[in-house]
Design an enzyme around this catalytic site. Structure first.
Site: not given
Ligand code: M6R
Length: 605
Positions: A2, A478, A482
């Site tokens: 949000c 990872e 992805k």
């Molecule tokens: O902003 P952040 O790095 O804390 O976010 C963590 C995860 O939400 C983020 O890396 C998420 O897994 C991505 N969508 C991956 O591509």
């Protein structure tokens, strides 16, 4: 997630609210809405779907109020539809909300006994009704304080009031909220990025704080209802932030920006004259660090996992890695000689921020590796190591992952040197090698044409596996993350050596299996695991840096990434996997920058 916008002005605000909501689209959302005060009544418009739809509604029936709030919603309570979209309004008050009200069911029952009828399935509507009830007896500020005292959970709120047509009230507990300042106009925003086109003068609310905005003034209050002053930050102007240039989407732009990201990040941390890493003032004397605990979510968690291999290789420090949503609820034993490092692109991830808060309560030393230096996590940690990647807009994290890896590796080298655990020659050579990274990433990106061909092989697949050993294991995780988040194809990342303990049963004729096998100490072992997959019909895609490997008939595709040294190898191996996920998603016509159900900044737990 949000997003909130609020504007108090001397001119109509709906166009600027829509423009700011468009800036928040990158966070991921499913519906949008706006409420302005017009002719002494609340004019609320909302829709499911995109901000463009909301804009069309406003074209048909304009909103001319000089004060207003807007919202993009990422559904938590109730399906994504128009009724559940924010704002939630009664005749007297209108509310936008980020976060989750945990006791909303109890509050709803209580309010229903007083005759309130709820239209939506959301937790937010209880806030609207509580405010409506208390406004019968008191002024807006007091009614907000009274309402907040009844709420359990997390929130950032923006509120307008029919009978007080010049104010917006904002409040924060758990979810971020910023205030922006301009001439005869002030703003509320769930992040400073959304406000950037209007101002670069920003204050950030801390937990428990509340703000009252008019077009000419902003007042802040703490949880005890005392007036407080807040620091005004000047946020940096990032050029080309919202410009995709010639790229089809932000994700491809961000993937191809990685040589520049690496160059910037390396040059920020390497003092070429002194041939040293310019990280000083560790919050704990490096020689006294007992253990390092690295904490993050999603891709950030994967960068922590890669770093574990580096720290174990280059230092004698004990290393633990944790997922923030697990760490925050476990009975962790804290130690003053431990360093707790939080990794987060956005710096706003609710679980990571909460895990950091727990460390603070236990008075241990904290460090954050973040991209957004004005973020909650950066502001709350003792020590900040920025990754300097510039704004990342695509929901799938790419260049930020690269930046996280580089900063974690550089900190590991520096700690190892400060503890005399690395010899000078290796230390200096490692610094020199880091400078070769941008060029090597550029060469890796040249593999794109082959990867496009490879991507076609995934179109009919029912699933896929990513295998690796050593630091290639987190890279496999990872790569799988992805692929699943972008293309919605099931992908499982696994340590190659673990296959025989169960997942080998998944291998069937033609299942795509990506084997990540750089020429390191695990190489032969990984190739043996690959043979086990080949024998069972798996379709192999081998990613290596071994110049000698011959791509035999058993290997459907082979990709060769450049080699600098073993420690930098995981960074280079991550790049083709980003491109693979990107191209599979492109072929499947998926929404690359905004994958379904996901959000860029995960501000709820
Ligand atoms: O902003 P952040 O790095 O804390 O976010 C963590 C995860 O939400 C983020 O890396 C998420 O897994 C991505 N969508 C991956 O591509």
């Amino acid at each position: 997630m949000c997003g909130i916008i609020g504007i108090a002005s001397n001119k109509p605000v709906s166009i600027n609210i829509i423009n700011s909501l468009k800036k928040l689209e990158y966070r991921g959302y499913d519906s949008a809405g706006i409420a302005t005060l017009k002719d002494n009544s609340i004019d609320e418009k909302k829709c499911s779907g995109r901000v463009d739809e909301l804009e069309k509604l406003l074209l048909k029936s304009p909103s001319n109020g000089n004060i207003g709030i807007g919202h993009v919603r990422w559904a938590t309570h109730g399906i994504p539809n128009t009724v559940n979209a924010h704002p939630h309004s009664t005749e007297n008050v209108s509310v936008v909300h980020n976060g989750i009200i945990e006791n909303s069911d109890d509050l709803k029952k209580e309010l229903e006994t007083k005759g309130y009828i709820f239209k939506s399935q959301t937790d937010t509507e209880v806030i609207t009704m509580l405010l409506t009830e208390s406004l019968k007896n008191t002024d807006p500020l007091d009614s907000v304080f009274k309402t907040l005292s009844k709420l359990k959970g997390s929130f950032a709120l923006g509120i307008i009031f029919k009978n007080f047509s010049d104010i917006i009230i904002g409040a924060r507990r758990g979810s971020p909220l910023a205030v922006g300042y301009s001439n005869e106009e002030n703003y509320l925003g769930s992040d400073s990025y959304a406000l950037k086109s209007m101002t670069n003068k920003i204050s950030y609310l801390d937990d428990g704080e509340l703000c009252v905005l008019t077009k000419n003034n902003v007042s802040f209050y703490n949880v005890k209802k005392n007036k407080i002053n807040k620091k005004i930050h000047t946020v940096s102007d990032d050029e080309n932030v919202s410009d995709k240039g010639d790229y089809k989407n932000f994700m491809s732009k961000e993937i191809f920006e990685q040589p520049t990201t690496a160059k910037k990040c390396v040059s920020e941390y390497i003092d070429s004259l002194k041939k040293d890493i310019n990280i000083y003032n560790f919050p704990i004397d490096p020689k006294k660090i007992n253990k390092i605990i690295l904490i993050g979510c999603g891709t950030a968690y994967h960068s922590c996992l890669v770093a574990k291999y580096w720290f174990e290789e280059l230092t004698q420090i004990d290393i633990e890695i944790d997922i923030a949503s697990e760490f925050r609820y476990r009975n962790v034993k804290f130690d003053n000689n431990n360093l707790y490092i939080f990794v987060s692109q956005s710096g706003e991830t609710a679980d990571t921020a909460a895990a950091l808060e727990i460390c603070k309560k236990n008075r241990v030393k904290t460090c954050s590796v973040v991209n957004v230096v004005e973020s909650t996590i950066a502001r709350n940690s003792d020590w900040v190591l920025p990754i300097h990647a510039g704004p990342e807009i695509g929901v799938a994290s790419t260049k930020a992952f690269l930046g996280q890896l580089i900063v974690l590796y550089i900190s590991c080298l520096k700690l190892s040197s400060a503890r005399n655990e690395i010899d000078k020659k290796t230390y200096h050579q490692s610094i020199e090698n880091l400078k070769k990274l941008p060029e090597a990433i550029k060469k890796t990106l040249n593999l794109e044409t082959n990867i496009q061909l490879m991507a076609k092989e995934f179109l009919e697949a029912r699933g896929s596996m990513f295998l690796g050993r050593g630091s290639s294991f987190p890279i496999a995780l990872e790569g799988a993350l992805k692929l699943k988040e972008l293309s919605y194809l099931h992908a499982e990342g696994y340590p190659a050596g673990e296959m025989k303990h169960g997942p080998l049963a998944l291998i069937e004729e033609g299942l795509p299996v990506i084997v990540i096998a750089p020429k390191d100490k695990y190489y032969e072992k990984t190739l043996s695991n690959m043979q086990e997959v080949i024998s069972r019909g798996g379709k192999i895609f081998l990613i290596t840096n071994n110049k000698k490997v011959s791509i035999s008939e058993n290997i459907r595709f082979g990709l060769r990434v450049p080699y600098i040294d073993d420690t930098l190898t995981p960074i280079l191996l991550a790049v083709p996997l980003q491109l693979l996920a990107y191209h599979v998603a492109l072929l499947k016509n998926c929404d690359i920058d905004k994958p379904r159900n996901l959000a860029k900044s995960v501000t709820v737990e």
